[in-house]
Design a protein around this motif. Structure first.
Motif, PDB file in Angstrom:
ATOM      1  N   SER A   9      -1.605  -4.725  -1.353  1.00  0.00           N
ATOM      2  CA  SER A   9      -0.773  -5.848  -2.467  1.00  0.00           C
ATOM      3  C   SER A   9       0.375  -6.673  -1.668  1.00  0.00           C
ATOM      4  N   CYS A  10       0.992  -5.755  -1.570  1.00  0.00           N
ATOM      5  CA  CYS A  10       2.291  -6.339  -1.333  1.00  0.00           C
ATOM      6  C   CYS A  10       2.940  -4.893  -0.212  1.00  0.00           C
ATOM      7  N   ASN A  11       4.205  -5.354   0.097  1.00  0.00           N
ATOM      8  CA  ASN A  11       5.738  -4.462   0.996  1.00  0.00           C
ATOM      9  C   ASN A  11       5.155  -3.457   0.850  1.00  0.00           C
ATOM     10  N   LEU A  12       5.043  -2.286   1.245  1.00  0.00           N
ATOM     11  CA  LEU A  12       4.907  -1.037   0.172  1.00  0.00           C
ATOM     12  C   LEU A  12       6.746  -0.544   0.283  1.00  0.00           C
ATOM     13  N   LEU A  13       7.111  -0.851   1.189  1.00  0.00           N
ATOM     14  CA  LEU A  13       8.048  -0.099   1.527  1.00  0.00           C
ATOM     15  C   LEU A  13       9.323  -0.947   0.560  1.00  0.00           C
ATOM     16  N   GLN A  14       9.301  -2.125  -0.263  1.00  0.00           N
ATOM     17  CA  GLN A  14       9.745  -2.413  -0.741  1.00  0.00           C
ATOM     18  C   GLN A  14       9.983  -2.384  -2.329  1.00  0.00           C
ATOM     19  N   CYS A  15       8.714  -1.114  -2.632  1.00  0.00           N
ATOM     20  CA  CYS A  15       8.301  -1.024  -3.900  1.00  0.00           C
ATOM     21  C   CYS A  15       8.649   0.204  -4.139  1.00  0.00           C
ATOM     22  N   PRO A  16       9.783  -0.280  -5.507  1.00  0.00           N
ATOM     23  CA  PRO A  16       9.943   0.433  -6.361  1.00  0.00           C
ATOM     24  C   PRO A  16       9.429   1.853  -6.541  1.00  0.00           C
ATOM     25  N   GLU A  17       9.841   3.078  -6.963  1.00  0.00           N
ATOM     26  CA  GLU A  17       8.989   4.178  -7.311  1.00  0.00           C
ATOM     27  C   GLU A  17       8.144   4.393  -7.897  1.00  0.00           C
ATOM     28  N   ASP A  18       8.237   3.907  -9.561  1.00  0.00           N
ATOM     29  CA  ASP A  18       8.113   3.751 -10.457  1.00  0.00           C
ATOM     30  C   ASP A  18       6.570   3.025 -10.356  1.00  0.00           C
ATOM     31  N   ALA A  19       6.730   2.134  -9.420  1.00  0.00           N
ATOM     32  CA  ALA A  19       5.585   0.476  -9.590  1.00  0.00           C
ATOM     33  C   ALA A  19       4.526   1.203  -7.879  1.00  0.00           C
ATOM     34  N   LEU A  20       5.110   2.582  -7.491  1.00  0.00           N
ATOM     35  CA  LEU A  20       4.325   2.874  -6.663  1.00  0.00           C
ATOM     36  C   LEU A  20       2.268   2.820  -6.935  1.00  0.00           C
ATOM     37  N   LYS A  21       2.047   3.380  -8.035  1.00  0.00           N
ATOM     38  CA  LYS A  21       0.354   3.845  -8.314  1.00  0.00           C
ATOM     39  C   LYS A  21      -0.184   2.378  -9.318  1.00  0.00           C
ATOM     40  N   GLU A  22       0.596   1.600  -9.090  1.00  0.00           N
ATOM     41  CA  GLU A  22      -0.251   0.309  -9.476  1.00  0.00           C
ATOM     42  C   GLU A  22       0.029   0.010  -8.411  1.00  0.00           C
ATOM     43  N   VAL A  23       0.031  -0.235  -6.971  1.00  0.00           N
ATOM     44  CA  VAL A  23      -0.371  -0.775  -5.737  1.00  0.00           C
ATOM     45  C   VAL A  23      -1.668  -1.299  -5.607  1.00  0.00           C
ATOM     46  N   GLN A  24      -2.462  -2.293  -5.598  1.00  0.00           N
ATOM     47  CA  GLN A  24      -3.717  -1.930  -4.958  1.00  0.00           C
ATOM     48  C   GLN A  24      -4.445  -2.283  -3.447  1.00  0.00           C
ATOM     49  N   VAL A  25      -5.038  -2.531  -3.238  1.00  0.00           N
ATOM     50  CA  VAL A  25      -5.522  -1.943  -1.453  1.00  0.00           C
ATOM     51  C   VAL A  25      -6.456  -3.775  -1.499  1.00  0.00           C
ATOM     52  N   ASP A  26      -5.817  -4.473  -0.861  1.00  0.00           N
ATOM     53  CA  ASP A  26      -7.099  -5.554  -0.422  1.00  0.00           C
ATOM     54  C   ASP A  26      -7.675  -5.855   0.503  1.00  0.00           C
ATOM     55  N   PHE A  27      -7.347  -5.265   1.646  1.00  0.00           N
ATOM     56  CA  PHE A  27      -8.390  -5.122   2.060  1.00  0.00           C
ATOM     57  C   PHE A  27      -8.633  -3.077   3.186  1.00  0.00           C
ATOM     58  N   THR A  28      -9.875  -3.414   3.424  1.00  0.00           N
ATOM     59  CA  THR A  28      -9.461  -2.277   4.400  1.00  0.00           C
ATOM     60  C   THR A  28     -11.387  -2.032   5.356  1.00  0.00           C
ATOM     61  N   MET A  29     -10.261  -1.610   6.322  1.00  0.00           N
ATOM     62  CA  MET A  29     -10.843  -1.627   7.343  1.00  0.00           C
ATOM     63  C   MET A  29     -11.657  -0.320   8.539  1.00  0.00           C
ATOM     64  N   VAL A  30     -12.889  -0.216   8.219  1.00  0.00           N
ATOM     65  CA  VAL A  30     -13.716   0.954   9.062  1.00  0.00           C
ATOM     66  C   VAL A  30     -14.310   0.803  10.714  1.00  0.00           C
ATOM     67  N   ASP A  31     -13.968   1.439  11.112  1.00  0.00           N
ATOM     68  CA  ASP A  31     -14.398   0.978  12.774  1.00  0.00           C
ATOM     69  C   ASP A  31     -14.551  -0.378  12.959  1.00  0.00           C
ATOM     70  N   GLY A  32     -13.990  -1.083  12.561  1.00  0.00           N
ATOM     71  CA  GLY A  32     -13.779  -2.166  13.189  1.00  0.00           C
ATOM     72  C   GLY A  32     -13.711  -3.365  12.325  1.00  0.00           C
ATOM     73  N   LYS A  33     -14.644  -3.099  11.694  1.00  0.00           N
ATOM     74  CA  LYS A  33     -15.326  -3.737  10.631  1.00  0.00           C
ATOM     75  C   LYS A  33     -14.811  -3.838   8.928  1.00  0.00           C
ATOM     76  N   LEU A  34     -14.794  -5.239   8.409  1.00  0.00           N
ATOM     77  CA  LEU A  34     -13.930  -5.550   6.818  1.00  0.00           C
ATOM     78  C   LEU A  34     -14.933  -4.852   6.010  1.00  0.00           C
TER      79      LEU A  34
END
Length: 536
Positions: A504-529
């Motif tokens: 849900s964000c640019n993880l590399l700019q995420c403050p350490e304490d906020a890491l655990k709040e990051v969400q997943v927007d999409f997941t692709m497996v085997d080429g399929k969303l």
């Protein structure tokens, strides 16, 4: 050039390739990654039918590989177990009421199965007892498993199903000579084998759990063992019907104890099935045995007594000779070998067994060790020399850092020693050990980077913290290494499987304490969303 099926543009792509390069865009054709580069370069792969996803600066990374969880148990919890997590049910009275409510809903004599309490987080500051469970459900056998899975409390109807006198005194808790209902390790496993479940409940739980894992960005799991032969065929069938949802590397271990595990493993060896057999969704993994208990029980086997209790050194489930035989037999038969070894005594025992089996030249070693929580410099060097892959669980610090400081004192400086592994060139992989804690990989990343307790804020062994990119490699590429699949997944490179997750964000700019709040927007497996939290 053939047009891609899906293209991701304008993002921060954490490739986890050999140079740890950050790209902008990725193209996917069929079930494989076909191009990685700048947005301008990858736009050349767009055709009339290509689905184009604008990342808008978000992170695209390889799908997480959870290298140690209990998928079968998660499926059972989702299908048939009552969640009694102490964060939600903070008192024994609340636990009893939840059990009583379940008892009103099911026929007399039906098992009531619960998971997730943690006595140190209950306001009562104690384990429930058989008497508590008898009061809540006098007409049903009741099982209440502690969050670690290594111990559980049973009521009188359940306890009557096994002979408690067969087990070690430290496995059957007693007060004034009477069993309290709390069983540990072998005694707990023996009674667990009597707990009934339905195949329909497990199948539905597996479908539900797969969807939940995909929502966390997890595309592959190493199932560290569950109900053994009772469920292996269901897992394989689910891989063919599409119900599995995530790729599974199946460790061969039965929750029901070493005898059940030994019998099942002997059957597997006789069948000719070996580590690596299977398809791209379901593969046979390592032979595993359970050497000791848990970090938080606490019941891990330690060389020196626990810091908070000079009489306590944990529980061993196997002797050195039994471990030597287990490793030798399975190594010679061509299997990957592993053991649940948490305390430094059990780690030492497993490595000693491997040393004997591998001999002076461990060049062909592909073995691993689950947890490997308590170590020291000598054990770490032995891991390096024997080329053993430790599977670490840094998410435990988020839940238990303060307890670990109390239980182990200065030993936390070499507990899940990720920094030391990096410095020694030991490719540790990360796992959640769910359902012991949440499967959410963000908790694991936070634990690896911060090692901080969620309640007290205490840090356990801060010198072993690692950087975010290193932690991501441990949770992706190294997981593929641990299952001997790094040639096909674990990094974003052309020709590899398109198992990807968008955060849900640019993880590399995420403050350490906020890491655990990051969400997943999409997941692709085997080429399929397969999962979308937001519109594409």
């Amino acid at each position: 050039m053939r047009a891609a099926d899906t293209v991701f543009l304008h993002g921060h792509v954490i490739t986890v390739n050999e140079k740890d390069e950050i790209a902008e865009a990725v193209a996917v054709s069929g079930n494989q990654i076909c191009m990685v580069g700048t947005s301008e370069e990858v736009q050349a792969a767009i055709g009339a039918e290509t689905k184009v996803i604008d990342l808008r600066g978000r992170t695209l990374m390889p799908g997480f590989i959870d290298a140690h969880m209990h998928l079968t148990l998660l499926a059972l919890l989702a299908g048939e177990y009552l969640d009694v997590n102490s964060d939600q049910l903070p008192t024994i009275d609340a636990l009893k009421e939840a059990i009583a409510e379940r008892a009103r809903q099911v026929p007399k004599g039906t098992w009531i199965k619960c998971w997730g309490y943690e006595q140190s987080k209950l306001l009562d500051q104690r384990h429930p007892t058989a008497a508590d469970l008898n009061e809540a459900a006098p007409d049903h056998p009741v099982q209440v498993v502690r969050c670690c899975g290594h111990m559980g409390v049973y009521n009188s109807k359940a306890l009557a199903l096994i002979d408690l006198e067969k087990f070690q005194p430290d496995e059957v808790m007693r007060e004034q000579g009477r069993a309290t209902g709390l069983l540990k390790e072998s005694a707990h496993n023996a009674l667990w084998s009597q707990v009934a479940f339905t195949r329909e409940g497990l199948a539905e739980g597996l479908r539900k759990t797969s969807r939940e894992l995909l929502s966390m960005g997890i595309t592959s799991v190493h199932d560290a063992g569950g109900y053994g032969a009772k469920t292996l065929d269901m897992m394989e069938q689910a891989s063919r019907t599409g119900d599995l949802g995530v790729r599974v590397y199946q460790l061969l271990y039965s929750t029901f104890g070493k005898e059940a595990t030994n019998d099942w493993q002997a059957h597997i060896r006789g069948s000719g099935i070996r580590t690596g057999f299977g398809n791209r969704w379901f593969r046979i993994g390592a032979m595993k045995q359970l050497l000791d208990g848990s970090t938080s029980g606490p019941s891990s086997a330690t060389r020196a007594p626990y810091s908070h209790d000079p009489e306590l050194k944990g529980i061993l489930n196997l002797s050195q000779r039994e471990m030597d035989d287990f490793v030798r037999i399975n190594h010679e038969a061509g299997y990957q070998v592993t053991a649940h070894a948490v305390g430094d005594l059990s780690v030492e025992m497993f490595l000693a067994a491997l040393e004997k089996a591998l001999g002076p030249n461990p060049a062909d070693s592909f073995h691993r060790i689950e947890h490997c929580a308590l170590t020291d410099e000598r054990l770490i060097e032995q891991l390096r020399r024997l080329k053993i892959t430790p599977i670490s669980n840094p998410g435990f610090f988020y839940e238990n850092a303060s307890a670990y400081i109390r239980y182990y004192g200065d030993r936390v400086r070499h507990m899940f020693p990720l920094k030391s592994y990096l410095e020694k060139g030991i490719p540790t992989a990360l796992g959640s050990d769910a359902p012991v804690i949440s499967a959410n990989p963000m908790i694991g990343l936070y634990g690896a980077v911060c090692r901080r307790d969620k309640c007290s804020g205490e840090t356990a062994g801060r010198e072993q913290r690692v950087g975010l990119l290193d932690a991501i490699r441990m949770y992706t590429y190294n997981g593929a290494l641990a299952s001997m699949e790094a040639d096909r997944k674990g990094s974003i490179e052309a020709g590899k499987l398109a198992d990807l997750t968008v955060l849900s964000c640019n993880l590399l700019q995420c403050p350490e304490d906020a890491l655990k709040e990051v969400q997943v927007d999409f997941t692709m497996v085997d080429g399929k969303l397969e999962y979308s939290r937001v519109d594409v």
